[in-house]
Design a protein around this motif. Structure first.
Motif, PDB file in Angstrom:
ATOM      1  N   THR A  49      -9.254   5.129  -2.525  1.00  0.00           N
ATOM      2  CA  THR A  49      -8.876   5.115  -1.374  1.00  0.00           C
ATOM      3  C   THR A  49      -9.499   4.480  -0.270  1.00  0.00           C
ATOM      4  OG1 THR A  49      -7.833   7.398  -1.707  1.00  0.00           O
ATOM      5  CG2 THR A  49      -8.287   6.846   0.590  1.00  0.00           C
ATOM      6  N   THR A  82      -3.974   5.302  -0.734  1.00  0.00           N
ATOM      7  CA  THR A  82      -4.368   6.564  -0.929  1.00  0.00           C
ATOM      8  C   THR A  82      -3.993   7.163  -2.156  1.00  0.00           C
ATOM      9  OG1 THR A  82      -3.942   7.018   1.650  1.00  0.00           O
ATOM     10  CG2 THR A  82      -4.371   8.912   0.075  1.00  0.00           C
ATOM     11  N   VAL A 109      -8.496   1.273   3.083  1.00  0.00           N
ATOM     12  CA  VAL A 109      -7.622   0.128   3.704  1.00  0.00           C
ATOM     13  C   VAL A 109      -8.117  -0.979   3.037  1.00  0.00           C
ATOM     14  CG1 VAL A 109      -6.953  -0.976   5.995  1.00  0.00           C
ATOM     15  CG2 VAL A 109      -7.317   1.359   5.857  1.00  0.00           C
ATOM     16  N   TYR A 110      -7.139  -1.593   2.602  1.00  0.00           N
ATOM     17  CA  TYR A 110      -7.517  -2.952   1.955  1.00  0.00           C
ATOM     18  C   TYR A 110      -6.878  -4.068   2.587  1.00  0.00           C
ATOM     19  CZ  TYR A 110      -8.150  -0.369  -2.444  1.00  0.00           C
ATOM     20  OH  TYR A 110      -9.109   0.144  -3.578  1.00  0.00           O
ATOM     21  N   TYR A 111      -8.001  -5.194   2.848  1.00  0.00           N
ATOM     22  CA  TYR A 111      -7.699  -6.161   3.642  1.00  0.00           C
ATOM     23  C   TYR A 111      -7.656  -7.588   2.916  1.00  0.00           C
ATOM     24  CZ  TYR A 111      -9.318  -3.141   7.386  1.00  0.00           C
ATOM     25  OH  TYR A 111      -9.187  -2.130   8.350  1.00  0.00           O
ATOM     26  N   ARG A 139     -12.177  -3.883   0.901  1.00  0.00           N
ATOM     27  CA  ARG A 139     -11.568  -2.589   1.239  1.00  0.00           C
ATOM     28  C   ARG A 139     -12.603  -1.798   2.102  1.00  0.00           C
ATOM     29  NH1 ARG A 139     -11.501   0.555  -4.818  1.00  0.00           N
ATOM     30  NH2 ARG A 139     -14.008   0.614  -4.922  1.00  0.00           N
ATOM     31  N   SER A 154     -13.408   2.125   3.397  1.00  0.00           N
ATOM     32  CA  SER A 154     -13.343   3.724   3.672  1.00  0.00           C
ATOM     33  C   SER A 154     -13.743   4.036   4.841  1.00  0.00           C
ATOM     34  CB  SER A 154     -13.841   4.515   2.515  1.00  0.00           C
ATOM     35  OG  SER A 154     -13.377   3.953   1.395  1.00  0.00           O
ATOM     36  N   GLY A 202       0.840  -1.112   0.093  1.00  0.00           N
ATOM     37  CA  GLY A 202       0.103  -0.056   0.029  1.00  0.00           C
ATOM     38  C   GLY A 202       0.916   1.307  -0.048  1.00  0.00           C
ATOM     39  N   THR A 213      -3.736  -2.787   4.582  1.00  0.00           N
ATOM     40  CA  THR A 213      -2.755  -1.823   4.082  1.00  0.00           C
ATOM     41  C   THR A 213      -3.559  -0.667   3.657  1.00  0.00           C
ATOM     42  OG1 THR A 213      -0.644  -1.595   2.816  1.00  0.00           O
ATOM     43  CG2 THR A 213      -2.672  -2.977   1.924  1.00  0.00           C
ATOM     44  N   GLN A 214      -3.098   0.385   4.028  1.00  0.00           N
ATOM     45  CA  GLN A 214      -3.749   1.580   3.610  1.00  0.00           C
ATOM     46  C   GLN A 214      -3.280   2.151   2.058  1.00  0.00           C
ATOM     47  OE1 GLN A 214      -5.850   4.050   5.300  1.00  0.00           O
ATOM     48  NE2 GLN A 214      -6.099   4.770   3.081  1.00  0.00           N
TER      49      GLN A 214
END
Length: 119
Positions: free
Chosen positions: A90, A116, A92-94, A38, A40, A9, A113-114
């Motif tokens: 944008t 942006t 956080v991806y899981y 993800r 937001s 990320g 993991t972020q």
């Protein structure tokens, strides 16, 4: 002990690309459907893409044609290639690992993991 560790990320400009990785341990990776989700701020977690043990893939409509999910069973790793990124990506991806065995669902998550995307 099951562990899913995401990486890759960061901050990218709109139109750019990122590749996320998720390394799994403690599971028989090849049996699991792997997915990327993800979340937001203020929104529910949403499915981005999945890949089955047989390499069948599916995508959310919002990322179809821009994102590609893949897996390497030899490395116990799943990837998400993200191209043509937009500010609305944008989040956080899981990483998720899921396996249905009989009546039991084995369901594991990474820490996130972020990503942006700046306009």
């Amino acid at each position: 002990q099951v562990e899913l560790v995401e990486s890759g990320g960061g901050l990218v400009q709109a139109g750019g690309s990122l590749r996320l990785s998720c390394a799994a341990s403690g599971i028989i990776f090849s049996l699991y459907t792997m997915g990327w989700y993800r979340q937001s701020p203020g929104k529910q977690r949403e499915l981005v893409a999945t890949i089955t043990s047989g390499d069948s893939t599916s995508y959310a409509g919002s990322v179809q044609g821009r994102f590609t999910i893949s897996r390497d069973n030899a490395k116990n790793t799943v990837y998400l290639q993200m191209n043509s990124l937009k500010p609305e990506d944008t989040a956080v991806y899981y990483c998720n690992a899921k396996w249905l065995f009989g009546a039991t669902v084995y369901d594991y998550w990474g820490q996130g993991t972020q990503v942006t995307v700046s306009s």
